[in-house]
Design a protein around this motif. Structure first.
Motif, short mmCIF file in Angstrom:
data_model
loop_
_atom_site.label_atom_id
_atom_site.label_comp_id
_atom_site.label_asym_id
_atom_site.label_seq_id
_atom_site.Cartn_x
_atom_site.Cartn_y
_atom_site.Cartn_z
N ALA A 151 0.81 -1.28 -0.10
CA ALA A 151 -0.10 0.04 -0.02
C ALA A 151 0.75 1.26 -0.16
N SER A 152 1.88 1.15 0.61
CA SER A 152 3.01 2.36 0.78
C SER A 152 3.59 2.61 -0.26
N ALA A 153 4.02 1.64 -1.26
CA ALA A 153 4.82 1.80 -2.40
C ALA A 153 6.11 2.42 -2.14
N GLY A 154 6.60 2.22 -0.83
CA GLY A 154 7.96 2.84 -0.48
C GLY A 154 7.68 4.15 0.15
N ASN A 155 6.73 4.57 0.37
CA ASN A 155 6.19 6.02 1.01
C ASN A 155 6.18 5.96 2.42
N LEU A 156 6.23 6.93 3.16
CA LEU A 156 6.22 7.05 4.49
C LEU A 156 4.95 6.45 5.24
N PHE A 192 -1.41 5.41 7.21
CA PHE A 192 -1.61 5.42 8.50
C PHE A 192 -2.08 4.03 8.81
N VAL A 193 -1.36 3.49 9.87
CA VAL A 193 -1.70 2.13 10.53
C VAL A 193 -2.18 2.39 11.70
N ASP A 194 -3.40 1.71 12.17
CA ASP A 194 -4.05 2.02 13.26
C ASP A 194 -3.89 0.55 14.12
N ALA A 195 -2.96 0.56 14.99
CA ALA A 195 -2.70 -0.63 15.81
C ALA A 195 -2.82 -0.25 17.34
N LEU A 196 -3.92 0.68 17.63
CA LEU A 196 -4.00 1.30 18.89
C LEU A 196 -4.85 0.18 19.83
N ALA A 216 -6.54 11.77 8.57
CA ALA A 216 -6.78 12.95 7.59
C ALA A 216 -5.42 13.38 7.16
N SER A 217 -4.40 12.91 7.84
CA SER A 217 -2.80 13.33 7.22
C SER A 217 -2.23 12.40 6.67
N HIS A 218 -2.89 11.19 6.06
CA HIS A 218 -2.43 10.32 5.47
C HIS A 218 -3.26 9.80 4.20
N SER A 219 -2.51 9.25 3.21
CA SER A 219 -3.57 9.18 1.96
C SER A 219 -4.30 7.67 2.30
N PRO A 266 -12.97 7.35 12.23
CA PRO A 266 -12.70 7.50 10.96
C PRO A 266 -12.96 6.32 10.12
N SER A 267 -12.87 6.47 8.53
CA SER A 267 -12.88 5.56 7.62
C SER A 267 -11.83 4.85 7.37
N TYR A 268 -11.53 3.68 7.12
CA TYR A 268 -10.49 3.10 6.88
C TYR A 268 -10.43 2.48 5.29
N ASP A 269 -9.37 2.28 4.68
CA ASP A 269 -9.21 1.74 3.13
C ASP A 269 -9.07 0.43 3.40
N LEU A 270 -8.60 -0.27 4.31
CA LEU A 270 -8.20 -1.70 4.40
C LEU A 270 -8.00 -2.10 5.87
N THR A 271 -8.71 -3.14 6.31
CA THR A 271 -8.86 -3.73 7.65
C THR A 271 -8.30 -5.15 7.40
#
Ligand SMILES: NC(=O)C1=CN([C@@H]2O[C@H](COP(=O)(O)OP(=O)(O)OC[C@H]3O[C@@H](n4cnc5c(N)ncnc54)[C@H](O)[C@@H]3O)[C@@H](O)[C@H]2O)[C@@H](O)CC1
Ligand SMILES: [K+]
Length: 482
Positions: free
Chosen positions: A64-69, A133-137, A159-162, A185-190
């Motif tokens: 998903a990150s394609a090498g980005n942060l 953004f990965v939610d592992a809270l 909001a601050s991640h794609s 918030p809404s997620y793209d992948l769970t």
């Protein structure tokens, strides 16, 4: 505050690709804990499971990150532990990653996992933005509502991640019920670990999960009572078959014949060999290939060759409707009861019926039936189960999160397109279910096949369709599922 962890001596090994050990298994939190306890007893280490979960997640996140942060929000428990393992695995693969840890790791495994990550760890999210953004809270250990501060943190990071990825379940979701705060918030992948959880297929959280995927960590099949129904190939008619053997379905109409005509159409296109429309009303839309039987209903239903009956769409609620429902229940044939048949159904009516019956209520009909049969439950799942037990029927509780309750068992479904929420959609489903019941002779199989065919037909017909268009699309849907 920013601090860097000193590198740990723990080795982070990539896991080999895994085959799913129990792909359709859904476990509640209590069942998951039992499954884990059994694994530990058999000699599997908790750390091994966490490694599998974290590495499995890292595979998805890296793509998903394609090498980005990547920013991973880690909580105090083992969900956070999975996050740290994923962070270490990503860093080892050269993916830029940082951890935000507003709460120190508390479990032994989470501490151990945190020690394997020697990258950047922040205790705040200020200025954090990036690709994923990965939610592992919090995962299945959520014990209370998430505080306002942490909810804000989740929202800001989203909001601050794609893209946003939730590990196991989004933080704040009750894994057993799918209940969640409105401002989740809404997620793209769970990514679910080891087994699906009920929240992946039911409850308000459904709207927030994005795509759901299972990360296998070798949890064996526990033989539990919750399953995901996956679309299976339908059987084509066998060599020596004929129209009666393929299934004769009686579609019993009522005061509003148009609805039962649509049911009959869907039924004919869903694989039944012969459909008889039992109606004492005419309708200008009556097609020439649909046989109408206007004999008195008791007589018409006396045909021994009938293998399934469907009643409810367009039935009405007058005295005559009640008499027609009684005739269906007295016929002793497998039957699908929908719409007005559900509004008329009482415990007394079911008393002397021991034929297999499928009830297909939507939320409102389910509530009425629960009242009539004096059962209740906090969630849709509990209400459907209670009704199934009280009636002895299979209960297909329709809606955005359709589920099937039979005795102690529950089947869940991957949500279908929201375009299915259109008038007449249920009439079509009832017709498909009756066809599949006639073909398979099995309530559970018929109900599951019907849900999949209905969903497939909706996908084929596209956006903004009417129920008539949906009924016609059952034909190509059947072809695709053979
Ligand atoms: N045990 C296992 O077999 C596996 C568990 N895994 C992960 O472990 C997770 C479950 O771990 P845990 O049981 O440690 O639970 P979690 O990590 O979900 O959360 C529990 C921790 O969060 C705290 N907490 C709960 N709700 C809170 C709230 N609203 N506000 C503040 N703190 C709160 C608890 O006090 C506890 O410290 C799973 O969801 C999964 O991600 C995976 O590692 C795979 C294997
Ligand atoms: K989570």
């Amino acid at each position: 505050m920013t601090h860097s962890k000193s590198p740990s001596s723990e080795t982070v090994t990539a896991s080999p690709p895994r085959a799913n050990s129990a792909p359709g298994q859904i476990l509640t939190t209590a069942q998951m804990r039992d499954a884990e306890a059994a694994l530990y007893e058999s000699g599997v280490e908790e750390w091994t499971l966490m490694q599998r979960a974290g590495h499995g997640a890292a595979d998805w996140i890296a793509r998903a990150s394609a090498g980005n942060l990547v920013t991973i929000l880690c909580g105090p428990g083992n969900n956070g532990g999975d996050g740290y393992v994923a962070a270490a695995a990503l860093k080892a693969r050269g993916v830029p990653v940082r951890v935000v840890a507003p709460i120190e790791p508390k479990t032994e495994q989470a501490k151990r996992a945190a020690a394997t990550f020697d990258g950047e760890v922040l205790d705040h999210a200020a200025g954090s933005h990036g690709a994923v953004f990965v939610d592992a809270l919090f995962g299945i250990g959520l014990a209370r509502p998430v505080s306002d501060d942490l909810r804000r943190l989740l929202t800001d990071l989203r909001a601050s991640h794609s893209l946003a990825v939730a590990l196991d379940v989004p933080s704040g979701v009750d894994a057993d019920t799918g209940a969640c705060p409105d401002d989740l918030p809404s997620y793209d992948l769970t990514l679910s670990f080891g087994a699906w959880k009920p929240a992946h297929f039911t409850g308000d959280a459904l709207a927030k999960l994005g795509v759901v995927r299972l990360v296998d960590i070798d949890v064996p099949d526990c033989g539990g009572n919750l399953r995901l129904s996956e679309p299976a190939r339908l059987a084509a008619p066998d060599f020596a078959t004929h129209k009666y053997r393929r299934g004769l379905v009686a579609v019993v109409g009522g005061a509003m014949p148009g609805a039962s005509l649509m049911t009959a159409r869907a039924c004919a296109l869903a694989g039944a060999g012969y459909v008889k429309w039992m109606s004492d009303h005419d309708h200008p839309g009556h097609p020439p290939d649909l046989v109408k039987d206007d004999a008195p209903l008791d007589d018409a239903l006396g045909d021994d060759r009938i293998s399934a009956i469907v009643i409810g769409p367009g039935l009405g609620r007058e005295d005559d409707a009640q008499a027609r429902l009684e005739a269906v229940l007295a016929a002793g044939k497998p039957a699908v009861l929908d719409a007005d048949a559900l509004n008329l159904l009482t415990p007394a009516l079911l008393e002397s019926c021991d034929a297999p019956i499928l009830l297909t209520p939507h939320e409102g009909e389910l509530a009425r039936l629960c009242e009539a049969f004096e059962v209740d439950g906090e969630t849709k799942r509990e209400r459907a189960s209670a009704l199934a037990k009280a009636t002895g029927c299979a209960v297909l509780a329709k809606g955005a999160d359709t589920l099937l309750a039979v005795g102690e068992d529950l089947r869940f479904f991957t949500p279908a397109t929201r375009w299915l929420s259109v008038a007449g959609s249920g009439d079509v489903l009832a017709g498909i279910a009756a066809a599949r019941l006639a073909v398979t002779g099995d309530l559970v199989q018929a109900a599951c096949e019907a849900v999949h065919l209905h969903g497939r037909a909706a996908r084929i017909v596209g956006a903004g369709f009417t129920a008539t268009m949906l009924a016609e699309a059952v034909h190509p849907a059947l072809g695709q599922m053979l």
